[in-house]
Design a protein around this motif. Structure first.
Motif, PDB file in Angstrom:
ATOM      1  N   PRO B 139       0.821  -1.217   0.000  1.00  0.00           N
ATOM      2  CA  PRO B 139       0.000   0.000   0.000  1.00  0.00           C
ATOM      3  C   PRO B 139       0.858   1.272   0.000  1.00  0.00           C
ATOM      4  O   PRO B 139       0.513   2.256  -0.655  1.00  0.00           O
ATOM      5  N   ALA B 140       1.971   1.236   0.707  1.00  0.00           N
ATOM      6  CA  ALA B 140       2.879   2.395   0.733  1.00  0.00           C
ATOM      7  C   ALA B 140       3.502   2.600  -0.643  1.00  0.00           C
ATOM      8  O   ALA B 140       3.630   3.725  -1.137  1.00  0.00           O
ATOM      9  N   LYS B 141       3.874   1.494  -1.271  1.00  0.00           N
ATOM     10  CA  LYS B 141       4.480   1.587  -2.600  1.00  0.00           C
ATOM     11  C   LYS B 141       3.470   2.146  -3.614  1.00  0.00           C
ATOM     12  O   LYS B 141       3.785   3.040  -4.399  1.00  0.00           O
ATOM     13  N   VAL B 142       2.248   1.614  -3.569  1.00  0.00           N
ATOM     14  CA  VAL B 142       1.200   2.089  -4.489  1.00  0.00           C
ATOM     15  C   VAL B 142       0.911   3.573  -4.239  1.00  0.00           C
ATOM     16  O   VAL B 142       0.664   4.336  -5.169  1.00  0.00           O
ATOM     17  N   ALA B 143       0.967   3.977  -2.964  1.00  0.00           N
ATOM     18  CA  ALA B 143       0.723   5.388  -2.623  1.00  0.00           C
ATOM     19  C   ALA B 143       1.781   6.299  -3.232  1.00  0.00           C
ATOM     20  O   ALA B 143       1.536   7.479  -3.453  1.00  0.00           O
ATOM     21  N   GLY B 144       2.965   5.741  -3.503  1.00  0.00           N
ATOM     22  CA  GLY B 144       4.040   6.542  -4.071  1.00  0.00           C
ATOM     23  C   GLY B 144       5.124   6.915  -3.078  1.00  0.00           C
ATOM     24  O   GLY B 144       5.945   7.797  -3.356  1.00  0.00           O
ATOM     25  N   VAL B 145       5.146   6.262  -1.922  1.00  0.00           N
ATOM     26  CA  VAL B 145       6.191   6.542  -0.929  1.00  0.00           C
ATOM     27  C   VAL B 145       7.553   6.167  -1.527  1.00  0.00           C
ATOM     28  O   VAL B 145       7.732   5.054  -2.003  1.00  0.00           O
ATOM     29  N   LYS B 146       8.477   7.127  -1.529  1.00  0.00           N
ATOM     30  CA  LYS B 146       9.762   6.901  -2.209  1.00  0.00           C
ATOM     31  C   LYS B 146      10.683   6.006  -1.399  1.00  0.00           C
ATOM     32  O   LYS B 146      11.392   5.166  -1.935  1.00  0.00           O
ATOM     33  N   ARG B 147      10.698   6.221  -0.080  1.00  0.00           N
ATOM     34  CA  ARG B 147      11.662   5.471   0.745  1.00  0.00           C
ATOM     35  C   ARG B 147      10.906   4.552   1.690  1.00  0.00           C
ATOM     36  O   ARG B 147      10.220   5.017   2.600  1.00  0.00           O
ATOM     37  N   ILE B 148      11.008   3.258   1.471  1.00  0.00           N
ATOM     38  CA  ILE B 148      10.365   2.281   2.339  1.00  0.00           C
ATOM     39  C   ILE B 148      11.464   1.448   2.996  1.00  0.00           C
ATOM     40  O   ILE B 148      12.281   0.825   2.314  1.00  0.00           O
ATOM     41  N   VAL B 149      11.492   1.485   4.302  1.00  0.00           N
ATOM     42  CA  VAL B 149      12.553   0.830   5.070  1.00  0.00           C
ATOM     43  C   VAL B 149      11.934  -0.338   5.820  1.00  0.00           C
ATOM     44  O   VAL B 149      10.872  -0.193   6.427  1.00  0.00           O
ATOM     45  N   MET B 150      12.582  -1.488   5.800  1.00  0.00           N
ATOM     46  CA  MET B 150      12.079  -2.611   6.574  1.00  0.00           C
ATOM     47  C   MET B 150      13.059  -2.936   7.700  1.00  0.00           C
ATOM     48  O   MET B 150      14.266  -2.896   7.505  1.00  0.00           O
ATOM     49  N   VAL B 151      12.514  -3.227   8.865  1.00  0.00           N
ATOM     50  CA  VAL B 151      13.358  -3.681   9.981  1.00  0.00           C
ATOM     51  C   VAL B 151      12.783  -4.988  10.501  1.00  0.00           C
ATOM     52  O   VAL B 151      11.576  -5.199  10.515  1.00  0.00           O
ATOM     53  N   SER B 152      13.662  -5.888  10.920  1.00  0.00           N
ATOM     54  CA  SER B 152      13.222  -7.165  11.474  1.00  0.00           C
ATOM     55  C   SER B 152      14.350  -7.721  12.331  1.00  0.00           C
ATOM     56  O   SER B 152      15.526  -7.592  11.973  1.00  0.00           O
ATOM     57  N   PRO B 153      14.007  -8.306  13.470  1.00  0.00           N
ATOM     58  CA  PRO B 153      15.068  -8.793  14.358  1.00  0.00           C
ATOM     59  C   PRO B 153      15.802  -9.976  13.738  1.00  0.00           C
ATOM     60  O   PRO B 153      15.183 -10.837  13.120  1.00  0.00           O
ATOM     61  N   PRO B 154      17.126 -10.027  13.901  1.00  0.00           N
ATOM     62  CA  PRO B 154      17.901 -11.158  13.389  1.00  0.00           C
ATOM     63  C   PRO B 154      17.700 -12.388  14.273  1.00  0.00           C
ATOM     64  O   PRO B 154      17.439 -12.264  15.468  1.00  0.00           O
ATOM     65  N   ASP B 155      17.799 -13.565  13.664  1.00  0.00           N
ATOM     66  CA  ASP B 155      17.790 -14.785  14.480  1.00  0.00           C
ATOM     67  C   ASP B 155      19.187 -15.001  15.086  1.00  0.00           C
ATOM     68  O   ASP B 155      20.078 -14.151  14.950  1.00  0.00           O
ATOM     69  N   GLN B 156      19.378 -16.122  15.741  1.00  0.00           N
ATOM     70  CA  GLN B 156      20.638 -16.371  16.457  1.00  0.00           C
ATOM     71  C   GLN B 156      21.854 -16.433  15.532  1.00  0.00           C
ATOM     72  O   GLN B 156      22.986 -16.256  15.970  1.00  0.00           O
ATOM     73  N   ASP B 157      21.588 -16.686  14.245  1.00  0.00           N
ATOM     74  CA  ASP B 157      22.686 -16.687  13.277  1.00  0.00           C
ATOM     75  C   ASP B 157      22.844 -15.320  12.618  1.00  0.00           C
ATOM     76  O   ASP B 157      23.572 -15.179  11.627  1.00  0.00           O
TER      77      ASP B 157
END
Lengths: 423, 423
Positions: B139-157
């Motif tokens: 939805p953000a991409k379709v809206a035209g948001v230029k910068r989309i950042v994703m964050v997610s916690p790393p696993d043990q590796d």
């Protein structure tokens, strides 16, 4: 007014007022009392904070008629005309439910439904603005909200100002209560014997009202918490310093914490505006407030190029932006962040405060980066509609099951498979 | 499953989890540390909470390529197809800027502008869903948001699951960081040496993430705080108990706190669904979770008439609603409050979770009364445009000045008058 050269990063953002610990405790206590004791608590807190004993909180038809008698008929006509403009503009925003169908029998869409009920808070005292009633009520009415409730604190005579009652009636409000503060927010959120709860609470208020809204958020929806008003005037050498100064002061007179800022490519204009502001301040009735605001938060930034001015405005993300340049439309196209944009010298900011039609409830304190003027969408919610035919599901269920299993959700996979395997 | 006769007022609403005092203190502390020490704080908290020392938080192209190697190509094709459907549906929601003009030279309108930047939080562990990436990013991409950042916690590796990275790439995310929890929210809100701040943070997370989002709200925008998932199945005697039970379990397997409810006009169906739920539970991999959910929050309400069933659903305001009746479209027309509505037996709820196109981020816990599925409007803000010609202001400035004076705002009145009096 201060005249400054622009640094890399400028901001008119101030920290949000989250209240003192004492204020927060007081609000939580009031809300709990209202939840527990209903009307009894409303009576108690109204006596304590507004200094008046209210027998019946609901405003009667007789009181409203009386209010109409107190306002001259020409003024009522102007309020009605403003209301028509506001309704017209907001009607343009309204979206219908829609759907699309695919050849395989899929139907997808969005159903638009107005909220069932909305509460509008109208502040008391000198901040009791008829225009604020129109701006908060009419978008809800245009959205199709059936029950619109207004609350406002009574004055020492147990009354709500005539202008506010007239505006409420013109806007079509049928249910008005004389109650204010955190206790009014509690009544709207939880309900009492005499006030049924609502689904959303909008409208400005003092710090207690703001804290109470924040506290009930989740049980009901709320609008944004408004900060002090702001104007930025983006001007080139063609702007009139007299007009620019007048517009700056119309913002500054609101509140000592209001901010009035100029961004200009003309050093000469900067000096002229500064002098004009001083001159026009002299005989302004609200001079003390306006002067304090200009002293604290007024500034004139001089930049090299129009492009720099635009960049500064986008950094500020102002509530109100006036563009006083040779080609305002061209500048407007490059503005990414502003609540309301006023183009050219005949679009003085007060035009938008009262009359033109767009809402005067606008994002303050830099939040125009991510929020919008109050609008019809704020009173409508969407439901997704999903209808798959047998053919559509047959074509796709194996893919859906595969995705479900990739996420480890076996019951999801089985739910689509069972449509075809059980027979 | 419990079979109940309906009382006057029923609700599946549960109190919102505001965290313990300990949790809130911890979140405030983490946010302050991130604000103060930036990347150093991210490294510290990632080591402490995720048990892994991350040198460079940003995910590299090499890591993404490797992820594509770990997912089979047919599955990647299905993810791409789902992404296409989601994009198609959200593209239908997008509104253009508009204006209207009047004969007197007035121009009024709304300018639609996408947010500059958005951060998407993707939970780690077993809740790391590729579908959640698509639903929050597209939805953000379709809206035209230029910068989309994703964050997610790393696993043990020190890794993010391959499915999540693949979905991110398919959705067009260019900037991914291995960081989770309140520290990730802090980085997105305030920025660090290596992560620039964003304007809005969306996506589900645990209680620490939810509390952190609530804390930074105002500095940035946030999406709603999601509660446990819910389904209500509205069924008449024509519904299949096997299918209804399967759909209930697809919801129940999410979470012990998920709720699965039936509202039906058929006492017979109620009994059959109850037995089917027990039978299908037997060999479900996530049986323990689903059984607990059914036991705690499952219920079958038997009502007299279809109209009563509709009324009950409107009281519940469920996240997901399935309508399994003779004429689902007719029933849908009368539903006022529901996040997503699934019509007929081939529109099993998992169809909407993954594939059909509408968003699976939906209002929970009764908030469908006033909020909507995640949609393109959530990533677009509006600016009001106001342009008055000389003729338009000449026609109206006396009325505007009168309204201003009614509110005691003299500088407002003078601002419009000065356009005509100074020459």
């Amino acid at each position: 007014m201060k005249i400054l050269q622009v640094n890399d990063q400028i901001s008119i953002k101030r920290s949000v007022d989250n209240g003192t610990g004492e204020q927060r405790k007081s609000v939580v206590n009031i809300l709990q009392e209202v939840k527990k004791s209903g009307d009894k608590a409303l009576h108690h807190f109204t006596l304590r904070f507004d200094g008046v004993s209210i027998e019946r909180h609901r405003v009667t038809e007789v009181e409203i008629e009386k209010a109409f008698g107190e306002i001259d008929s020409e003024m009522i006509g102007i309020i009605e005309e403003a209301a028509n403009h506001i309704e017209d503009f907001h009607r343009m925003q309204k979206r219908e439910s829609w759907f699309k169908t695919l050849d395989n029998g899929t139907l997808l869409g969005q159903k638009m439904t107005p909220l069932d009920s909305v509460g509008v808070y109208v502040p008391g005292g000198t901040a009791a603005y008829p225009s604020s009633v129109l701006m908060n009520v009419l978008p809800a009415k245009v959205a199709g909200v059936k029950r619109i409730v207004m609350v406002s604190p009574p004055d020492q005579d147990g009354k709500i100002p005539a202008g506010v009652l007239v505006a409420a009636k013109v806007a079509g409000v049928e249910e008005i209560y004389k109650v204010g503060g955190a206790q009014a927010v509690g009544a709207l959120a939880y309900g009492t014997e005499s006030i049924k709860p609502v689904d959303k609470i909008v409208g400005p208020g003092n710090i207690y009202v703001a804290l109470a809204k924040r506290e009930v958020f989740g049980d009901v929806d709320i609008d944004m918490i408004a900060g002090p008003s702001e104007i930025v005037v983006l001007a080139d050498e063609t702007a009139s310093p007299v007009e620019a100064a007048a517009d700056l002061l119309s913002q500054a007179e609101h509140d000592e914490n209001a901010s009035a800022v100029v961004v200009t490519t003309s050093e000469e204009l900067a000096g002229e505006i500064s002098r004009e502001v001083d001159r026009q301040l002299e005989d302004l009735p609200r001079r003390a407030i306006a002067a304090k605001s200009i002293e604290q938060f007024g500034a004139i930034y001089v930049v090299k190029e129009l492009a720099d001015a635009i960049e500064v405005v986008n950094q500020l993300a102002p509530e109100h932006l006036e563009i006083l340049t040779v080609d305002p439309m061209d500048v407007m196209a490059k503005i990414r962040h502003a609540g309301a944009i006023f183009l050219g010298r005949f679009s003085s900011e007060p035009v938008g405060d009262y009359f033109a039609g767009p809402n005067h409830v606008l994002p303050t304190n830099g939040t125009a980066r991510f929020s919008s003027p109050l609008n019809v969408d704020d009173f409508i919610k969407k439901s997704s509609i999903i209808s798959y035919s047998k053919a559509a599901l047959e074509q796709n269920y194996k893919k859906i099951a595969a995705l479900a299993r990739l996420e480890g959700l076996e019951a999801h996979a089985r739910a689509v498979e069972v449509r075809f395997t059980k027979d």
